[in-house]
Scaffold this motif. Structure first.
Motif, PDB file in Angstrom:
ATOM      1  N   ASN A 167      -4.934  -5.316  -2.261  1.00 17.74           N
ATOM      2  CA  ASN A 167      -4.418  -4.350  -3.243  1.00 17.74           C
ATOM      3  C   ASN A 167      -4.559  -4.890  -4.667  1.00 17.74           C
ATOM      4  OD1 ASN A 167      -3.398  -2.264  -1.418  1.00 17.74           O
ATOM      5  ND2 ASN A 167      -1.859  -3.758  -0.812  1.00 17.74           N
ATOM      6  N   LEU A 224       0.832  -1.199   0.000  1.00 14.58           N
ATOM      7  CA  LEU A 224       0.000   0.000   0.000  1.00 14.58           C
ATOM      8  C   LEU A 224       0.871   1.255   0.000  1.00 14.58           C
ATOM      9  CD1 LEU A 224      -2.645   1.552   0.167  1.00 14.58           C
ATOM     10  CD2 LEU A 224      -2.672   1.142   2.647  1.00 14.58           C
ATOM     11  N   ASN A 237      -6.487   4.675  -1.966  1.00 16.58           N
ATOM     12  CA  ASN A 237      -5.325   4.217  -1.205  1.00 16.58           C
ATOM     13  C   ASN A 237      -5.082   5.062   0.034  1.00 16.58           C
ATOM     14  OD1 ASN A 237      -4.720   1.988  -2.797  1.00 16.58           O
ATOM     15  ND2 ASN A 237      -3.433   3.151  -4.205  1.00 16.58           N
ATOM     16  N   SER A 266      -9.338  -4.100  -2.710  1.00 14.46           N
ATOM     17  CA  SER A 266      -8.192  -3.222  -2.528  1.00 14.46           C
ATOM     18  C   SER A 266      -7.714  -3.253  -1.079  1.00 14.46           C
ATOM     19  CB  SER A 266      -8.560  -1.789  -2.932  1.00 14.46           C
ATOM     20  OG  SER A 266      -7.432  -0.950  -2.867  1.00 14.46           O
TER      21      SER A 266
END
Length: 246
Positions: free
Chosen positions: A150, A51, A182, A146
């Motif tokens: 991710n 991340l 993010n 995510s």
């Protein structure tokens, strides 16, 4: 200095290069680092470390595409994506590293299958829905996958293709969506101790590798057949994902 085995240093650096390549030239390879890092790091640590690398790479992409995003599409996706992030956060609170590795593998395989379907849909002109529920469902899936792995790139590609955006707006909208998503994940990742002082040090050490990847992405886009390169990277990702399952 983060304490890693030599092979882990190599894989993290390679992942940083691949992330840079995916942001500037060849998006199809972006799913590979999620698998590579989970092979050499504890699962939750790999997600948090990646991340940080993604956020640094997003700075390059968002700056370059600062005028190319279609914000109405980004804003439409953010509420369901945030709901997916929250769902992923609570799931990660009850999943340990041993359980998360096969989950990451399964998520990546599903994303690769979606990417294959997307390619076939383009070739055969299959209708992709554009209604509000489609955006809500894909937004939630993007946030969930995510947060946990991710690995939301293929979901976003399917949505943007359905919106029939021009190429520049397509890339710019995707870049800014992931830039925002993010950063939304950061407090949740810190709460889960997936992002730590050590992982942030490692992220900063990977800046040269990310920058190298960004330059290579531009060069690769001009010189390497993208379809063949995407296929090779997806085969590697699938093989590594299967290894995580077992």
């Amino acid at each position: 200095m983060p304490q890693l085995e030599p092979i882990a240093w190599l894989v993290v650096a390679l992942s940083a290069v691949v992330v840079g390549v995916s942001k500037t030239g060849i998006p199809g390879v972006g799913i590979l680092p999620a698998i590579l890092m989970a092979l050499v790091l504890p699962a939750q640590e790999s997600v948090g470390t990646l991340l940080g690398i993604l956020i640094l790479a997003d700075l390059f992409a968002a700056a370059y595409h600062r005028r190319n995003a279609q914000w109405s599409l980004v804003i439409r996706l953010l509420p369901p994506a945030f709901a997916g992030i929250v769902a992923g956060f609570f799931a990660l609170k009850v999943i340990d590293d041993r359980q998360l590795k096969p989950i990451i593998g399964a998520i990546v395989l599903v994303m690769l299958a979606l990417n294959h379907w997307r390619t076939r849909a383009q070739e055969e002109d299959i209708h992709v829905p554009t209604q509000w529920w489609f955006a809500a469902g894909l937004g939630f899936m993007a946030g969930l996958t995510s947060m946990m792995a991710n690995a939301a790139g293929p979901v976003m590609v399917i949505y943007l293709l359905a919106m029939k955006l021009p190429k520049v707006a397509f890339v710019g909208t995707s870049a800014w969506f992931f830039f925002v998503v993010n950063w939304l994940k950061v407090p949740f990742s810190m709460r889960l101790a997936m992002m730590t002082t050590e992982s942030l040090k490692l992220n900063l050490m990977m800046l040269p590798a990310i920058a190298l990847g960004a330059v290579l992405g531009v060069l690769f886009l001009k010189r390497i057949p993208q379809k063949a390169f995407d296929a090779a990277m997806q085969i590697l990702a699938a093989a590594a994902a299967i290894k995580l399952l077992f």
